[in-house]
Design a protein around this motif. Structure first.
Motif, PDB file in Angstrom:
ATOM      1  N   ARG A   1       0.832  -1.192   0.000  1.00 49.22           N
ATOM      2  CA  ARG A   1       0.000   0.000   0.000  1.00 49.22           C
ATOM      3  C   ARG A   1       0.877   1.256   0.000  1.00 49.22           C
TER       4      ARG A   1
ATOM      5  N   SER B   1     -12.622   3.666  -8.278  1.00 48.57           N
ATOM      6  CA  SER B   1     -11.187   3.423  -8.421  1.00 48.57           C
ATOM      7  C   SER B   1     -10.842   1.962  -8.169  1.00 48.57           C
TER       8      SER B   1
ATOM      9  N   GLY C   1      -7.902  -0.629  -7.313  1.00 49.50           N
ATOM     10  CA  GLY C   1      -6.590  -0.545  -6.694  1.00 49.50           C
ATOM     11  C   GLY C   1      -6.011  -1.887  -6.322  1.00 49.50           C
TER      12      GLY C   1
ATOM     13  N   THR D   1      -6.783  -7.061  -4.793  1.00 53.70           N
ATOM     14  CA  THR D   1      -7.248  -5.975  -5.645  1.00 53.70           C
ATOM     15  C   THR D   1      -8.692  -5.700  -5.274  1.00 53.70           C
TER      16      THR D   1
ATOM     17  N   TRP E   1      -4.615   2.250  -1.051  1.00 53.64           N
ATOM     18  CA  TRP E   1      -4.291   1.275  -2.091  1.00 53.64           C
ATOM     19  C   TRP E   1      -3.695   1.986  -3.306  1.00 53.64           C
ATOM     20  N   GLN E   2      -2.913   1.241  -4.089  1.00 47.22           N
ATOM     21  CA  GLN E   2      -2.315   1.766  -5.311  1.00 47.22           C
ATOM     22  C   GLN E   2      -3.384   1.766  -6.412  1.00 47.22           C
ATOM     23  N   ILE E   3      -3.727   2.924  -6.935  1.00 50.56           N
ATOM     24  CA  ILE E   3      -4.833   3.050  -7.888  1.00 50.56           C
ATOM     25  C   ILE E   3      -4.307   2.887  -9.319  1.00 50.56           C
TER      26      ILE E   3
END
Length: 223
Positions: A156, A168, A170, A176, A187-189
């Motif tokens: 993250r 979104s 992520g 995921t 979270w990584q979008i």
């Protein structure tokens, strides 16, 4: 179902309005999750519960103590657990179109670099998998999905965003997921979908339900 499997579960009341079925193991077990979905469905059909909350390795049944005896709910839980058959509950297949990269996916390049991939390879890998909805949580309609390819595991963000837009998509660790509503998040979008994940007036309000299978498809080719 054999006695050892029954003994692997704890059944107890939580206050005066909730009954809980909890696995004594922290191991993620797909068959157990299927049993939990089955039991939740079976309890819903009895009309004895106000709400049912399937979780990871557990199920919480909310009831009105003036209308229902908690011990009776626990008895039903144990009975349905003994009778649970994972084949009785078949989830739907849900396809979710995603616009990857750009403004919709500001972390796509960073995640690709972390994984040793270019962005096109990351998108291909992310859309190649079949994901299973284990349970809903964090916010209404937020589905915890199992099945992320191990190559895409990404920590993250060190500093969470104050507002992650609704829709979104992520990656957070080994999972995921999709944000149904705008909220803070770490979270990584990597993309965004226009599909509404939660609408209060829809029946059921959540677009994704435990037991469903999810496939992501590319809505754009900007990577």
């Amino acid at each position: 179902m054999s006695e050892p499997e029954i003994c692997s579960m704890s059944f107890y009341l939580l206050g005066e309005r909730a009954a809980v079925m909890q696995s004594n193991s922290e191991r993620i077990d797909l068959r157990l999750q299927q049993q939990i979905w089955h039991i939740s469905s079976a309890l819903a059909k009895t009309g004895s519960c106000i709400d049912l909350v399937p979780g990871m390795n557990n199920l919480t049944a909310i009831f009105d103590p003036l209308e229902t005896n908690g011990a009776a709910i626990l008895e039903k839980m144990q009975l349905f657990f003994e009778q649970a058959n994972s084949l009785d509950l078949l989830g739907r297949e849900v396809t979710i179109p995603v616009h990857y990269g750009g403004i919709a996916g500001p972390d796509l390049c960073e995640v690709a670099a972390h994984c040793g991939l270019n962005t096109r390879e990351l998108i291909e890998l992310h859309t190649s998998a079949s994901y299973l909805v284990y349970f809903l949580g964090f916010q209404p309609g937020f589905a915890y999905l199992g099945g992320l390819p191990e190559r895409l595991n990404t920590p993250r963000r060190a500093v969470p965003r104050v507002a992650v837009p609704a829709g979104s998509v992520g990656i957070g660790g080994s999972q995921t997921g999709i944000y149904p509503a705008t909220s803070p998040g770490g979270w990584q979008i990597i993309g965004r979908t226009k599909l509404p994940l939660f609408q209060i007036h829809r029946t059921p309000p959540s677009a994704l339900l435990p037991g469903d299978t999810v496939r992501f498809v590319v809505e754009n080719d900007d990577a």
